[in-house]
Design a protein around this motif. Structure first.
Motif: not given
Ligand code: PLP
Length: 422
Positions: A295-299
């Motif tokens: 999730i953090a990577g996509a954001i």
């Protein structure tokens, strides 16, 4: 003597396309001192640096909206889901995909290609089918197809590259046939910098009903890429090569192709209904995203795309072209320096050797001067084998690099030649 010709003309230092100083301030790591010297980072082909905007987007997520996506009916989960899915939309717009449903989050280019080899390949490729690759592929666009071919009994065919680092196009036209199931090729070579004539390759392949996968690991970060215009069937790229975080990447696929594919991995999120003995699959793209995603990577990747859009991909491409021309011109005056790859259409990647100075020794020398370059086979051993060399030194640029850095690099190459007594 004509005094005009005696004056050495220095190329202009300022670019009309962008001013790297406008952006360098956002990259604190570029102020690092390495072995007592200011860092010069010329290893962007391997991974790029990250601006504060990306770092802050990741920490904001953990500070203010950390929760799992898609599942929770609570404020944090809804916030996380909105940010995660918003990134998917940004990526779709960035490459001009017609819908964000065509954007699958993966760990990076390697996983995206493995996904297609597994979920598409195992379903559609059978014994004696052929897959066309080129001789200039990164191992990531070679090994997954070898594994598939060995498993199903298919054959791999290779478009050769010529001395100048461009593909032998007429051979491609001979290779493609009724047996060809897929063409999988790199958009931009990570060794030669060559930008391949993919529009032509896709048109010819489609005329024969053959889908095309593009390894866009080196192109999407550096050029405007439009999947509708190119009409490619699959496109793979990595976040960390485009100022985004590591561990996040993208597979784009045409809707019909993605819908017809098997799932890649099993687990949460990718299912519609589950019984003890069997299951049905979720809609695309979720069918390919088993388990809790990065999730953090996509954001972070969404924030990277905002940043790149603000500069403009055309400006980035033109500026890198200017840096590359500048570097190539300066390097051409160094005795015994051989550059691998002279394609007229190329990106900001230059592989070279100087006489028999080993690339590892040269890169170690440059590292002592604060200059980060790459030495080795660049995950392209078949290229090295064909060139009959063990390795090259490679420099690769991004929009935050400067002509002054290239000047320092050239001075240090001269110093290296003296040091190694070459
Ligand atoms: N393809 C090319 C052309 C590359 O340059 C790279 C990385 O260097 C990859 C694939 C693999 O990318 P990743 O390691 O992010 O999966």
């Amino acid at each position: 003597m004509d005094t005009m010709t005696a004056v050495k003309k220095e190329p202009k230092k300022k670019s009309e396309f962008l001013n790297p100083d406008d952006y360098r301030k956002d990259f604190p790591i570029l102020n690092e001192i390495v072995h007592g010297k200011p860092l010069i980072y010329f290893d962007n082909g391997a991974s790029t640096q990250k601006p504060l905007q990306v770092i802050n987007a990741i920490s904001d997520y953990y500070l203010h909206s950390n929760a799992n996506v898609h599942r929770g009916i609570h404020a944090l989960s809804e916030k996380a889901t909105a940010a995660f899915e918003d990134s998917r939309k940004k990526i779709a717009n960035f490459i001009n995909a017609s819908t964000e449903k065509q954007i699958i989050f993966t760990r990076g280019t390697s996983e995206s290609i493995n996904l297609v080899a597994s979920a598409w390949g195992r379903k559609f490729v059978t014994a004696d089918d052929e897959i066309i690759l080129s001789e200039m592929e990164h191992h990531s666009n070679l090994v997954p197809w070898q594994i598939l071919a060995q498993e199903v009994g298919a054959k791999l065919k290779f478009i050769p590259f010529k001395d100048d680092g461009t593909i032998d196009f007429p051979v491609f036209e001979q290779l493609i046939s009724g047996r060809t199931k897929l063409v999988a090729i790199t958009h931009m070579s990570n060794v030669f910098g060559t930008i391949n004539p993919i529009k032509k390759i896709i048109r010819i392949s489609h005329d024969r009903g053959v889908p095309v996968l593009l390894d866009a690991a080196q192109s999407v970060p550096h050029l405007p890429v439009d999947v509708e215009f190119l009409d490619c069937d699959f496109l793979a790229f990595s976040g960390h090569k485009m100022i985004g975080p590591t561990g996040i990447g993208v597979l784009y696929g045409k809707t019909q192709r993605l819908q017809n594919m098997n799932p890649y991995q099993g687990g949460g999120e990718m299912i519609s209904s589950v019984w003890l003995e069997n299951s049905t699959w979720n809609e695309i793209p979720h069918k390919f995203e088993a388990g809790t995603p990065n999730i953090a990577g996509a954001i972070g990747l969404g924030a990277a795309i905002d940043y790149l859009n603000d500069i403009g991909m055309t400006n980035i491409a033109l500026y890198e072209q200017e840096l590359t021309t500048y570097a190539l011109e300066k390097m051409s005056s160094i005795k015994n320096l051989k550059i691998y790859g002279e394609a007229p259409e190329r990106g900001g990647i230059i592989s070279f050797n100087i006489g028999d100075i080993h690339p590892h020794d040269l890169s170690h020398f440059l590292d002592q001067q604060g200059i980060a370059v790459r030495a080795g086979h660049h995950c392209a051993q078949p290229i090295m084998r064909k060139l009959n060399i063990a390795a090259t030194t490679r420099i690769s640029f991004y929009f935050y690099n400067t002509k002054q850095e290239i000047d320092t690099f050239i001075d240090e190459l001269e110093n290296a030649i003296n040091f190694f007594n070459y």
